[in-house]
Design a protein around this motif. Structure first.
Motif, PDB file in Angstrom:
ATOM      1  N   TYR A 907      -1.075  19.042  18.367  1.00  0.00           N
ATOM      2  CA  TYR A 907      -1.445  19.746  19.589  1.00  0.00           C
ATOM      3  C   TYR A 907      -1.563  18.751  20.738  1.00  0.00           C
ATOM      4  CZ  TYR A 907      -2.679  23.550  16.423  1.00  0.00           C
ATOM      5  OH  TYR A 907      -2.631  24.525  15.480  1.00  0.00           O
ATOM      6  N   VAL A 908      -1.377  19.263  21.932  1.00  0.00           N
ATOM      7  CA  VAL A 908      -1.573  18.426  23.109  1.00  0.00           C
ATOM      8  C   VAL A 908      -3.005  18.634  23.595  1.00  0.00           C
ATOM      9  CG1 VAL A 908      -0.867  17.994  25.487  1.00  0.00           C
ATOM     10  CG2 VAL A 908       0.845  18.482  23.732  1.00  0.00           C
ATOM     11  N   TYR A 909      -3.739  17.557  23.593  1.00  0.00           N
ATOM     12  CA  TYR A 909      -5.152  17.609  23.949  1.00  0.00           C
ATOM     13  C   TYR A 909      -5.294  17.560  25.460  1.00  0.00           C
ATOM     14  CZ  TYR A 909     -10.057  16.051  24.100  1.00  0.00           C
ATOM     15  OH  TYR A 909     -11.396  15.943  24.341  1.00  0.00           O
ATOM     16  N   SER A 949       1.914  27.504  16.502  1.00  0.00           N
ATOM     17  CA  SER A 949       3.157  27.389  17.269  1.00  0.00           C
ATOM     18  C   SER A 949       2.962  26.562  18.548  1.00  0.00           C
ATOM     19  CB  SER A 949       3.716  28.773  17.595  1.00  0.00           C
ATOM     20  OG  SER A 949       2.713  29.546  18.207  1.00  0.00           O
ATOM     21  N   ASP A 950       1.735  26.148  18.840  1.00  0.00           N
ATOM     22  CA  ASP A 950       1.516  25.311  20.020  1.00  0.00           C
ATOM     23  C   ASP A 950       1.668  23.824  19.726  1.00  0.00           C
ATOM     24  OD1 ASP A 950       0.929  27.305  21.974  1.00  0.00           O
ATOM     25  OD2 ASP A 950      -0.879  27.716  20.790  1.00  0.00           O
ATOM     26  N   ARG A 951       2.013  23.507  18.517  1.00  0.00           N
ATOM     27  CA  ARG A 951       2.163  22.096  18.193  1.00  0.00           C
ATOM     28  C   ARG A 951       3.530  21.593  18.642  1.00  0.00           C
ATOM     29  NH1 ARG A 951       0.931  22.003  12.070  1.00  0.00           N
ATOM     30  NH2 ARG A 951       2.493  23.645  12.223  1.00  0.00           N
ATOM     31  N   THR A 952       3.562  20.353  19.001  1.00  0.00           N
ATOM     32  CA  THR A 952       4.811  19.787  19.510  1.00  0.00           C
ATOM     33  C   THR A 952       4.850  18.307  19.147  1.00  0.00           C
ATOM     34  OG1 THR A 952       6.151  19.544  21.502  1.00  0.00           O
ATOM     35  CG2 THR A 952       3.778  19.233  21.754  1.00  0.00           C
ATOM     36  N   ILE A 953       5.918  17.652  19.543  1.00  0.00           N
ATOM     37  CA  ILE A 953       6.000  16.227  19.242  1.00  0.00           C
ATOM     38  C   ILE A 953       5.129  15.469  20.240  1.00  0.00           C
ATOM     39  CG2 ILE A 953       7.566  14.251  19.198  1.00  0.00           C
ATOM     40  CD1 ILE A 953       9.661  16.259  18.059  1.00  0.00           C
ATOM     41  N   ILE A 954       4.182  14.725  19.716  1.00  0.00           N
ATOM     42  CA  ILE A 954       3.220  14.065  20.594  1.00  0.00           C
ATOM     43  C   ILE A 954       3.310  12.555  20.537  1.00  0.00           C
ATOM     44  CG2 ILE A 954       1.534  15.953  20.696  1.00  0.00           C
ATOM     45  CD1 ILE A 954       0.056  14.711  18.368  1.00  0.00           C
ATOM     46  N   GLY A 955       4.239  12.039  19.765  1.00  0.00           N
ATOM     47  CA  GLY A 955       4.374  10.588  19.712  1.00  0.00           C
ATOM     48  C   GLY A 955       5.548  10.214  18.841  1.00  0.00           C
ATOM     49  N   SER A 956       5.945   8.953  18.966  1.00  0.00           N
ATOM     50  CA  SER A 956       7.077   8.487  18.169  1.00  0.00           C
ATOM     51  C   SER A 956       6.761   7.139  17.559  1.00  0.00           C
ATOM     52  CB  SER A 956       8.316   8.361  19.041  1.00  0.00           C
ATOM     53  OG  SER A 956       9.330   7.709  18.309  1.00  0.00           O
ATOM     54  N   THR A 992      -7.770   6.908  11.592  1.00  0.00           N
ATOM     55  CA  THR A 992      -9.020   6.213  11.315  1.00  0.00           C
ATOM     56  C   THR A 992     -10.013   6.525  12.433  1.00  0.00           C
ATOM     57  OG1 THR A 992      -7.734   4.479  10.269  1.00  0.00           O
ATOM     58  CG2 THR A 992     -10.012   3.946  10.839  1.00  0.00           C
ATOM     59  N   ARG A 993      -9.536   6.464  13.659  1.00  0.00           N
ATOM     60  CA  ARG A 993     -10.427   6.768  14.779  1.00  0.00           C
ATOM     61  C   ARG A 993     -10.863   8.229  14.747  1.00  0.00           C
ATOM     62  NH1 ARG A 993      -9.561   8.183  20.353  1.00  0.00           N
ATOM     63  NH2 ARG A 993      -7.350   7.721  20.275  1.00  0.00           N
ATOM     64  N   MET A 994      -9.955   9.097  14.316  1.00  0.00           N
ATOM     65  CA  MET A 994     -10.294  10.515  14.228  1.00  0.00           C
ATOM     66  C   MET A 994     -11.519  10.706  13.327  1.00  0.00           C
ATOM     67  SD  MET A 994      -7.535  13.470  13.443  1.00  0.00           S
ATOM     68  CE  MET A 994      -7.873  15.179  13.792  1.00  0.00           C
ATOM     69  N   TYR A1030      -7.630  19.470  13.900  1.00  0.00           N
ATOM     70  CA  TYR A1030      -6.269  19.513  14.412  1.00  0.00           C
ATOM     71  C   TYR A1030      -5.798  18.108  14.763  1.00  0.00           C
ATOM     72  CZ  TYR A1030      -6.475  24.630  15.131  1.00  0.00           C
ATOM     73  OH  TYR A1030      -6.550  25.969  14.978  1.00  0.00           O
ATOM     74  N   ILE A1031      -4.607  17.804  14.326  1.00  0.00           N
ATOM     75  CA  ILE A1031      -3.981  16.562  14.756  1.00  0.00           C
ATOM     76  C   ILE A1031      -3.592  16.768  16.220  1.00  0.00           C
ATOM     77  CG2 ILE A1031      -2.017  15.008  14.426  1.00  0.00           C
ATOM     78  CD1 ILE A1031      -3.877  15.050  12.038  1.00  0.00           C
ATOM     79  N   ASN A1032      -4.003  15.882  17.091  1.00  0.00           N
ATOM     80  CA  ASN A1032      -3.698  16.112  18.496  1.00  0.00           C
ATOM     81  C   ASN A1032      -3.513  14.793  19.238  1.00  0.00           C
ATOM     82  OD1 ASN A1032      -6.282  15.318  19.983  1.00  0.00           O
ATOM     83  ND2 ASN A1032      -7.053  16.604  18.320  1.00  0.00           N
TER      84      ASN A1032
END
Lengths: 1134, 511
Positions: A907-909, A949-956, A992-994, A1030-1032
């Motif tokens: 998700y985009v935070y 369905s709001d999840r998207t690519i948030i990093g590479s 880890t920070r999460m 949620y992974i964000n």
């Protein structure tokens, strides 16, 4: 001969200059009056027929058919022809006598096969004059090691000599005369004599040395004749300082396009190596290692001190000769071998200290408790609950355990290596012994390795050579489990998150636990548990090489590699589970056997001087199998047995044995053709059959072709006076991949058991949920195009290689997600395509070359772009049972068409919802909750709701580029190496920070509360609310870094005593500085790579691969802490 | 060149001898050779039974415990303090990605696919016809049970009765509950015709029986509110009880003793032995920080609100761990443990700093009379027991003939537990109306069958899912978010991503 007047006040200083040669060939001029003695001539016999053939062509023909190699200046041979010569099995001396008759040339054997040709100055009588002084000296390589066989001559005279085996020489020369030192592989060096009578000369390697031999698949080639993209590294590039414990580590940052990652910094932690990006989605992307002709997947953890050279075959035209297994590139490792002459003994050793780089600011005990009570009240429906986590009495506690401190220690790493190289003309032997030991920075984690190698080469007669390589190693490690999601199976999770108000030990000596706490405290898991892994590897292989006629070489290689991994685990009664089960032990053995046989025939011939052919044909058979057995028990009367007496337990809780095998059969051929030494062509073809595929799809064909143009041989290029060397290369080829399960095409069953009566068990079978039948399973194929250019400037002081490539992998072997209602979770299939394209630069530069001071720089930089082209239209998600054991297996990465592998997903935070604010897509959210962006709905449009369905690519996880820079300085006896490497543009998901930010580190104090609203940390973390876990994008961090990986300062003492040739002392610091904005322990980490590589059945250096590791790179979760190492080392040459 | 051809030729000869690529399978079976003999078929059936309790040696999936998260935590019964997925279930804030939703679904369909495979192979196997039919009947019963669980939790679902290659299953249509019920009924009727009333001990105690099939039939009919048909099969089971095949254990607690592996109250259950096939039930359900039952996790425990519903006069109320002194010292200055107390409704602060307020309450069901304190246990988990059927009987009688007809059956259960019977006077009058009786039967099922995977289907069947769950949420200070659509759980995200019908349906199913 003119004599120069010498001003005694101002003696002319020796002119220090490096001689650089325009034509790129090492000029090797010998002016000899010495007669060649027959004694030094190798036993190879020569057959030659020449009629009016240019002398150069005749020599070339001899080179093609024998082991002899000639070194000469081409000017010298101009217009020299062999009128008529016909030899059958003649000695070198007979042949050379005839060939050089009527010329002013003579020759000299430098070693068994190297023959130098120089001018003969007969007739000019050389008389020793009064003025001639005797100059003594010693020639060494850039490291100060003796360089035997260097020719020393006085320019313009007929005086010359050859340095002896210790590099010492003696020559008569006048002040003012110029001495010239030359040997193949090194730059020729000249010095104008002053008044000195002794000289210490250091020769530097000639990087542009196009005559040096490079190992290619099933053979060797001169560097100048290469058509493929190959990076060649020598021993000196690999082990100059620092705590390099295996071959893969030694490669890190040294070669363009080769990305080396130590997935975990744990002692013995696995390595992953990627050459030009990841081709494959579900099977391994690790390259094939070929160690002394023996193909293995376990090359990465060799003792680096045994390595003479490493050749990295990057493009398909180079790797295609390995067909089925070349898709990920090939790393050819050649180990050191014996040398004839006086035996040399070398000792290399170091000892180092390692220190954890701790950078987490943990809450102290009181802060932690107060926070826990506050957080308890922040949970929905608990607003008024007082002392929900800690009572008033507990809040008075002064216990404040720093678990990181308790769990860590100063690590010690040491390495000792002893090598003996020796032999005579017929038998050459190398023996090598190595010992490496690392006590990790976490308690009870260590790794040690003992290795031994014997390499023997035997010349049987003029036609037959043979040899053996025997290598054995044992690695012992105490490891911990870093991959699980509950405290028992993941010590770092415990260390980072455990309650600081719990003491390590209670007053009675038992391990502390909070009242009602489940399981053990992290120290119990770390030091209470025994978890030992013993990895043995034995490799023996032998070759036989026959040359029945000069043009033809037949070679047969056969060998076996046996690897055994034994694990023993014991949970003593002091631990939680050991306590309730009276000691829990298990033991397992994994044995893999690889048997390999290959045979090649090579036919080489040069026609009319201009057409040089070499044809290779071969066959290879390889059978790999493994067996695994294990036994698990519980119920001991005593802890004393540990896992060494399973019989002493009361109950067997598990027993296991299984066995598998696979077969690979190959036919291959290669044609090399060069026209006029200017246009070079290579064609290869390989046909491979793998037992892993469906019965009708086992065979695959892997062709390749390459062309190279040595442009520096063209007049118009020479006339530019810009390039000292210039070569253009083009290549194309197909390579394959079969690294999947041994029986992947079958529908396999799994076994199980059941009790119908509560005491006896009955055996059962059921479907293996991840292996539905796929009889059409076939090869994954990578097609690669490569264009490269090798350039030398300023007399080869600056060498630049640029390669561009495009790779497309099709019929991907993918473990495809299946609907769970099909009864299967996933199935192996061929699907879709992935591309990689990129550019690589390798630059080496001699910035300063001075007798006393040199400065060299080597730089490599690689850009790779990866893209998934096709996976059948459906995304494939990668899950991790993180970040908390009770949180779902969150999908954290996606394989999506048009996007690269390693795309982090979530998700985009948007920040924290403020009081009074309403956010329509999250109607139930209250102030302090995280807000996520409404990106999409089921129709592909924002739908006013936050859901999956709001999840998207948030990093590479893919860097924009990676680079390595090595600077080497030499000043008199000092050497200084500075190695920097870095990565730019990649992200990490900091899980880890999460797990820490909300309740463990001081960040938690800055979370949103009604009194602290200006923050991006939500109230009560991400775990108790609806969108919890949620992974964000809040946890995506830029992981670019620049790391001062190694800095080594050395000092070399020479001629210390008769016992030692040289001693080098050095001190090194690793990871001295890291520039990064990444907040975790280490930006160089890959949790998924480690998890899949740490199954206990694979050793260091054999990351297991797998879909999650390949596409799920870019996660940091409970990584082993990074450390800084301080090392002191010693090399002695006897 | 002559040499070259000779060597090439000899190499060719060598090579043709070495190009066989058939790998040998040593330790693996394939679907092609795993169903050839009677013995193979027996093993395949054992494999399906084992799928009820996946992972021998680390058993907690599906009926080994995991199922309680979707059947009892999504109601007023279970309450979890564990952050993440468990909390989201007990607070009704779950989404389709919840691991408990996913794994239960996965293992249910695992049974379906293994049964279908067995059925597709068994006809080709030479064996005695009666034995063959018994195997088919057991397999079909297990498939019916899995489909009951699937429809209880998700309603409409893909329906497979034959082997379908898994790559042809994307976007499978969702069969309605009625359609699936037809299969369940057909499978169970086949079982009635072909299974024994009880198995010979040598063949195993816990195999499916005629009684198990009848119970499941009664179950699906009563779920469909078809009381007439339900009565037929429930009566069939009760007749077996009268014939002595089933019997109520005289002490309700003894049902749960670890040494009571199998008694006549069990109609269908899964067994464990602590060595090679241990359960983790005692671990997950047992109390944290207790002096007698030590080292348990209290992972699965009931809500305070649910526990408070028990009458103080009901001995089953005491069959929980509450109001006790813990085993671990409170702090470094004492050897005493905390006192774990059930807070009074509304109490938010512990009365003293040596007291901790319980947040949920662990049942004694799965840790009563431990044989050993080991990590893995040998306990039995009931799927159907006679008490369940007696309460079905009460429910059916209430619907067909009114509360008076139901009373003896509900009281039979209460009497055995030692709880005051309805109509015995005082605080326990006989329920006067059908509605009142229905409520009492629903409550009684909760008291008796707590954490036996019944609560959610019971609440839904009685039409009280929304009301009871919302009341429960409100009493906890949370928003009453439960809607009618939420009687079915969302399909697991992994499957919804591969099935557009599920994805569409999920939009309505999450809170």
């Amino acid at each position: 001969m003119t004599k120069k007047a010498i001003d005694p006040k101002h003696p002319p200083r020796p002119v220090l200059k490096a001689l650089m040669l325009m034509n790129g060939i090492t000029l090797f001029l010998l002016t000899l009056t010495l007669h060649v003695s027959a004694k030094g001539i190798a036993q190879d016999k020569i057959s030659l027929e020449a009629n009016n053939m240019p002398l150069a062509a005749a020599l070339k023909q001899i080179e093609n058919n024998t082991f002899f190699r000639f070194v000469y200046s081409s000017d010298l041979l101009q217009n020299k022809t062999v009128k008529a010569a016909k030899f059958k099995k003649a000695t070198l001396s007979r042949v050379m006598e005839l060939l050089l008759s009527n010329t002013m040339l003579t020759y000299k054997m430098i070693n068994d096969s190297l023959v130098t040709i120089g001018e003969k100055k007969e007739g000019i009588a050389y008389e020793k004059s009064e003025e001639l002084a005797n100059i003594k000296g010693r020639v060494t390589d850039e490291k100060g090691n003796a360089l035997p066989g260097v020719s020393v001559s006085v320019t313009g005279s007929n005086r010359g000599t050859i340095a002896d085996e210790n590099g010492n020489f003696s020559i008569d020369a006048n002040p003012g005369e110029t001495l010239e030192f030359s040997i193949v592989g090194y730059k020729t060096y000249t010095v104008k004599l002053g008044n000195e009578t002794s000289l210490n000369i250091k020769l530097e390697p000639d990087v542009a040395d196009l005559n040096s031999v490079v190992v290619i698949g099933y053979g060797t080639q001169k560097k100048g004749d290469l058509t493929g993209a190959i990076t060649s590294l020598k021993a000196s590039d690999l082990t100059s300082g620092g705590t390099v414990s295996n071959a893969a580590q030694a490669l890190q940052g040294r070669a363009a396009g080769v990305m080396v990652l130590q997935n975990s910094k744990a002692p013995g932690g696995s390595m992953s190596v990627r050459i030009r990006g990841a081709n494959s989605i579900s099977s391994t992307n690790e390259p094939l290692y070929v160690v002394d002709g023996f193909a293995t997947l376990n090359g990465a953890d060799l003792n680096p001190n045994d390595i003479e050279s490493m050749e990295i075959l990057k493009d398909a035209s180079a790797a295609a000769i390995y067909g089925a297994r070349g898709a990920n590139g090939v790393i050819i490792i050649t180990t050191k071998r014996g040398k004839s002459g006086k035996a040399q003994i070398t000792y290399n050793g170091y000892i180092g200290l390692q220190k954890i780089n701790d950078q987490f600011e943990m809450l102290n005990g009181k802060q932690y408790m107060t926070l826990a009570n506050d957080l308890y009240k922040e949970i929905d429906g608990q607003a008024n609950q007082e002392y929900g986590a800690y009572t008033q009495s507990q809040l008075q506690s002064s216990i404040n355990t720093d678990w990181i401190k308790e769990a860590s220690r100063k690590g010690v790493v040491q390495s000792h290596n002893l090598q003996v190289q020796g032999g005579n003309e017929n038998t050459k032997i190398l023996t090598s012994l190595g010992y490496f030991k690392q006590s990790g920075v976490l308690k009870n984690t260590d790794y040690s390795r003992i290795s031994a190698r014997v390499n023997v080469d035997q010349k049987v007669n003029d036609f037959i050579k043979s040899g053996v390589t025997i290598y054995g190693q044992r690695a012992n490690s105490n490891i911990q489990d870093y991959g699980g999601n509950i405290l028992q199976s993941n010590v770092l999770l415990g260390i980072l998150t455990y309650d600081p108000t719990v003491p390590v030990y209670n007053a009675d000596g038992s391990f502390g636990r909070p009242p009602g706490g489940r399981g053990d405290n992290p120290l119990a898991n770390l030091v209470g548990r025994q978890n030992e892994v013993v990895q043995d590897r034995f490799n023996g292989n032998a070759y036989l090489e026959i040359k029945p006629i000069p043009e033809l070489t037949g070679r047969v290689n056969a060998g076996a590699e046996i690897a055994q991994y034994r694990t023993g685990k014991y949970l003593p009664k002091s631990t939680y589970q050991g306590g309730i089960d009276d000691g829990v032990a298990s033991s397992s053995d994994y044995t893999s056997t690889r048997q390999l046989f290959d045979a090649t025939l090579t036919y080489a011939k040069t026609l009319n001087e201009v057409h040089a052919f070499s044809v290779l044909g071969g066959y290879a058979y390889e059978k790999t199998g493994f067996a695994f057995k294990s036994l698990a028990v519980k119920g001991f009367s005593t802890d004393l047995f540990s896992f060494n007496n399973l019989d002493a337990a009361s109950t067997i809780t598990g027993a296991n044995y299984y066995k598998q095998e696979s077969i690979l059969i190959s036919f291959f051929g290669r044609l090399n053709y060069s026209f006029n030494d200017k246009y070079l062509f290579t064609f290869t073809m390989r046909r491979d059959g793998s037992s892993r595929f469906g019965a009708d799809h086992r065979w695959g064909n892997f062709p390749s072709g390459a062309f190279a143009w040595r442009m520096d041989k063209e007049g118009f290029i020479r006339n530019l006076n810009l390039f000292s060397t210039l070569k253009f290369r083009l290549g194309y080829g197909k390579t394959g991949n079969d690294q999947i399960g041994n029986y992947a095409s079958y529908a396999l069953m799994a076994t199980t058991r059941l009790t119908f009566d509560g005491s006896a068990n009955t055996a059962g079978t059921h479907l293996n949920q991840s292996s539905p039948e796929n009889s059409s399973l076939k090869w994954e194929t990578t097609t690669q195009y490569n264009a490269g250019i090798d350039m030398g400037f300023f007399n080869s002081r600056l060498m630049v290689t640029v390669d561009g490539y495009y790779k497309k992998t099709t019929d991907l072997l993918i473990s495809k997600s299946l609907p769970l209602y099909s009864g299967f979770t996933s199935g192996q299939t061929n699907l879709g395509a992935v591309e990689n394209k990129g550019i690589e630069f390798e630059i080496s530069s001699k910035n300063i070359t001075n007798q006393n001071f040199t400065w060299d720089t080597k730089l490599n930089l690689a850009i790779n772009r990866n893209k998934v082209l096709d996976i059948g239209g459906k995304d494939i998600y990668l899950t991790s049972s993180k970040p908390m054991g009770t949180v779902s297996e969150e999908q954290f990465a996606v394989i999506r068409e048009g996007q690269p592998l390693g795309s982090l997903f979530g998700y985009v935070y948007l920040g924290v919802l403020q009081a009074g604010e309403t956010y329509a897509p999250q109607p139930a959210s209250v102030a302090g909750d995280p807000k996520f962006q409404d990106i999409s709905g089921p129709d592909g449009k924002p739908d006013g709701k936050i859901d999956a369905s709001d999840r998207t690519i948030i990093g590479s996880a893919n860097p924009k580029f990676i680079y390595g820079v090595t600077n080497t300085f030499n000043y008199r006896n000092f050497d200084l190496g500075i190695f920097v490497h870095g990565s730019v543009g990649n992200d990490l998901l900091n899980m880890t920070r999460m797990n820490l930010e909300w309740n463990r580190t001081t960040d938690a104090l800055n979370r949103w509360t009604p009194g602290n609203t200006n923050t991006d940390i939500p109230r009560n973390g991400f775990f108790y609310m609806k969108s919890g876990g949620y992974i964000n994008s809040h946890f995506i961090e830029n992981a670019s870094f620049l790391r001062l990986k190694n800095i080594t300062l050395g000092y070399t003492l020479r001629n210390v005593s008769k016992a030692f040739n040289s001693i080098r002392l050095y001190a090194a610091v690793e990871n001295l500085l890291t520039f990064t904005s990444y907040s975790g322990w280490d930006p160089e980490v890959d949790t998924k790579g480690y998890e899949s590589g740490n199954t206990g059945t694979t050793g260091a250096g054999s990351a297991g691969g797998g879909q999650t590791a390949n596409a799920g790179a870019g996660m940091d979760f409970n990584a082993y802490p990074a450390m800084r190492s301080y090392t002191f080392g010693l090399s002695i040459n006897f | 060149m002559k040499y070259l051809s000779i060597i090439s030729l000899s190499l060719l000869v060598l090579v043709t001898g070495c190009s066989k690529l058939e790998p040998r399978l040593y330790s693996d079976l394939t679907t092609a050779n795993a169903y050839s003999t009677e013995s193979d078929i027996n093993a395949a059936l054992v494999g399906i039974y084992a799928d009820l309790n996946p992972y021998p040696g680390d058993a907690w999936m599906y009926y080994a415990g995991y199922l309680v998260m979707t059947t009892d935590y999504t109601t007023d019964m279970g309450f979890s303090t564990a952050a993440g997925d468990p909390t989201k279930l007990s607070n009704f804030t779950y989404d389709a990605n919840n691991r408990y939703i996913r794994y239960n679904w996965q293992y249910m369909y695992n049974i379906v696919s293994n049964v279908n495979l067995l059925l597709s192979k068994i006809e080709g196997v030479q064996m005695d016809d009666v034995k063959k039919k018994r195997i088919i009947a057991q397999a079909r019963f297990l498939r019916a049970l899995a489909y009951r669980d699937i429809t209880d939790a998700w309603g409409a679902a893909p329906l497979y009765t034959t082997v379908i290659p898994p790559d042809q299953t994307a976007n499978a249509p969702l069969a309605s509950v009625a359609e699936i019920d037809e299969l369940i009924i057909e499978d169970c009727k086949y079982g009635l015709d072909n299974l024994p009333e009880a198995w010979d001990e040598s063949e195993g105690l816990s195999r499916a029986t005629k009684g198990a099939c009848a119970t499941l039939l009664g179950n699906v009919y009563i779920r469909a509110h078809d009381y007439q048909n339900a009565k037929t099969y429930v009566d069939m089971v009760l007749a077996m009880k009268d014939a002595g095949i089933y019997q109520l254990n005289s002490d309700f607690k003894n049902v749960w003793s670890e040494s009571n592996k199998f008694d006549k109250g069990f109609i269908f259950c899964i067994l464990h032995e602590p060595g090679m096939n241990g359960g983790e039930i005692a671990n997950h359900f047992g109390p944290a920080d207790h002096k007698e039952v030590t080292d348990r996790w209290q992972y699965y425990a009931v809500s305070l609100e649910f526990w408070r519903k028990y009458s103080d006069q009901d001995p089953r109320k005491q069959f929980f761990y509450y109001n006790y002194e813990g085993a671990s010292p409170r702090d470094e200055h004492t050897t005493h443990g905390f006192y774990y107390m059930v807070p009074a409704p509304g109490q938010t602060t512990p009365p003293s700093d040596t007291v901790k307020l319980l947040k949920n309450i662990a049942t004694k069901k799965y840790s009563y009379e431990m044989v050993s304190n080991s990590y893995y246990d040998g306990r039995t988990i009931a799927i159907f027991r006679i008490e369940d059927v007696i309460l079905y009987k009460a429910e059916i009688e209430n619907e067909l003939n009114g509360p008076t007809a139901a009373l003896p059956y509900i009281n039979q259960i209460r009497a055995r537990a030692g709880a005051p019977e309805y109509g015995s006077g005082g605080a326990f009058p006989a329920p006067a109306s059908k509605e009142e009786m229905a409520q009492k039967i629903l409550d009684e099922r909760g008291y008796e069958l707590v954490f036996e995977y019944k609560r959610r289907p019971d609440l839904i069947r009685f039409g009280k899912y929304e009301a009871i769950c919302n009341a429960y949420l409100t009493s906890r200070g949370l928003n009453p978010v439960v809607t009618a659509n939420m009687k079915y759980l969302p399909y697991p995200l992994l499957d919804a991503q591969l099935n557009s019908g599920m994805a569409a349906e999920n939009l309505n199913r999450v809170p």
